[in-house]
Design an enzyme around this catalytic site. Structure first.
Site, short mmCIF file in Angstrom:
data_model
loop_
_atom_site.label_atom_id
_atom_site.label_comp_id
_atom_site.label_asym_id
_atom_site.label_seq_id
_atom_site.Cartn_x
_atom_site.Cartn_y
_atom_site.Cartn_z
N HIS A 142 1.56 -12.15 -4.45
CA HIS A 142 0.49 -11.57 -3.43
C HIS A 142 -0.82 -11.31 -3.78
CE1 HIS A 142 -0.89 -10.55 0.70
NE2 HIS A 142 -0.06 -11.48 0.92
N PRO A 143 -1.79 -11.92 -3.39
CA PRO A 143 -3.25 -11.32 -4.02
C PRO A 143 -3.65 -10.15 -3.36
CG PRO A 143 -3.55 -13.07 -2.02
CD PRO A 143 -2.01 -13.16 -2.20
N CYS A 144 -3.03 -9.46 -2.31
CA CYS A 144 -3.44 -8.11 -1.99
C CYS A 144 -3.54 -7.21 -2.96
CB CYS A 144 -2.39 -7.64 -0.89
SG CYS A 144 -1.00 -7.39 -1.49
N ARG A 145 -3.08 -7.34 -4.32
CA ARG A 145 -2.99 -6.41 -5.26
C ARG A 145 -3.97 -7.04 -6.33
NH1 ARG A 145 2.64 -3.57 -5.94
NH2 ARG A 145 1.36 -2.10 -7.25
#
Length: 224
Positions: free
Chosen positions: A172-175
């Site tokens: 997931h790109p949130c991190r």
């Protein structure tokens, strides 16, 4: 810094820069025969980088999968089936005495929403059977599992591939900022421009078994 103009803490890039970074990445991949290609979606301007690799894993993974399949079929009554199952078990045990092999297919896409690259992948046994999220998670190296264990299912998830409409796993790109900020700050401190894709993939790829040869860091330039 990627362009020499962005602030060092910025972890975002536009789609045009993404494609330029990918182009330079793919040129080096071709020169060293590392297996990356650009996959263009027919009838569209959309595309993504792609690589398929075979990864050896501990045989216990496929052993457990085989045991699960056997458990699901224990109520089937035919003697012929039981004989065939015993033969298949012998074959699987022989193959899995030391290592099993999994097929991983990696895709690097640009996310317009997050304005960063995203790593999608799918994993299967050589017989074509897809791995579950739990099985993929079990193959994450212990060093990275320790880093991600606080929110494993938020970081490693299963979603529909935005261009293919098929189920894929993704980091997931949130991190991404957490992964990229130290690398970009270091490059800025050294007055060094880096190719975003090389730097990003070198950090996130190994989390799911994808290694980037060191030559990418020294041979692949940043786009002008």
């Amino acid at each position: 810094m990627m362009t020499g103009e962005r602030k060092p803490a910025s972890c975002f890039l536009d789609e045009n820069t993404f494609r330029l970074c990918c182009r330079l990445f793919l040129q080096h991949s071709e020169s060293i025969q590392d297996g990356w290609i650009w996959e263009q979606i027919k009838g569209s301007d959309e595309g993504f980088m792609k690589k398929t690799v075979l990864i050896p894993v501990k045989s216990s993974l496929l052993d457990k999968q085989h045991e699960s399949i056997q458990a699901e079929n224990t109520e089937l009554p035919t003697d012929d089936f039981e004989a065939d199952a015993e033969d298949e078990t012998a074959g699987v045990d022989a193959v899995c005495e030391s290592h099993a092999v999994l097929r991983y297919e990696y895709h690097v896409l640009y996310s317009c929403s997050y304005q960063i690259p995203v790593l999608y992948f799918r994993a299967s046994a050589l017989d074509g059977r897809s791995l579950s999220l739990e099985e993929v998670w079990s193959n994450v190296h212990p060093n990275y599992r320790q880093r991600l264990k606080q929110e494993p299912w938020d970081t490693l998830t299963q979603q529909e591939h935005p261009l293919l409409g098929q189920p894929f796993f993704m980091l997931h790109p949130c991190r991404t900022e957490e992964f990229m900020k130290p690398a970009l700050e270091l490059a800025h401190a050294q007055n060094r421009r880096v190719n975003y894709i090389v730097s990003w993939l070198s950090v996130v790829g190994p989390v799911v078994g994808l290694d980037v040869p060191l030559s990418f860091s020294t041979a692949v330039s940043a786009p002008d």
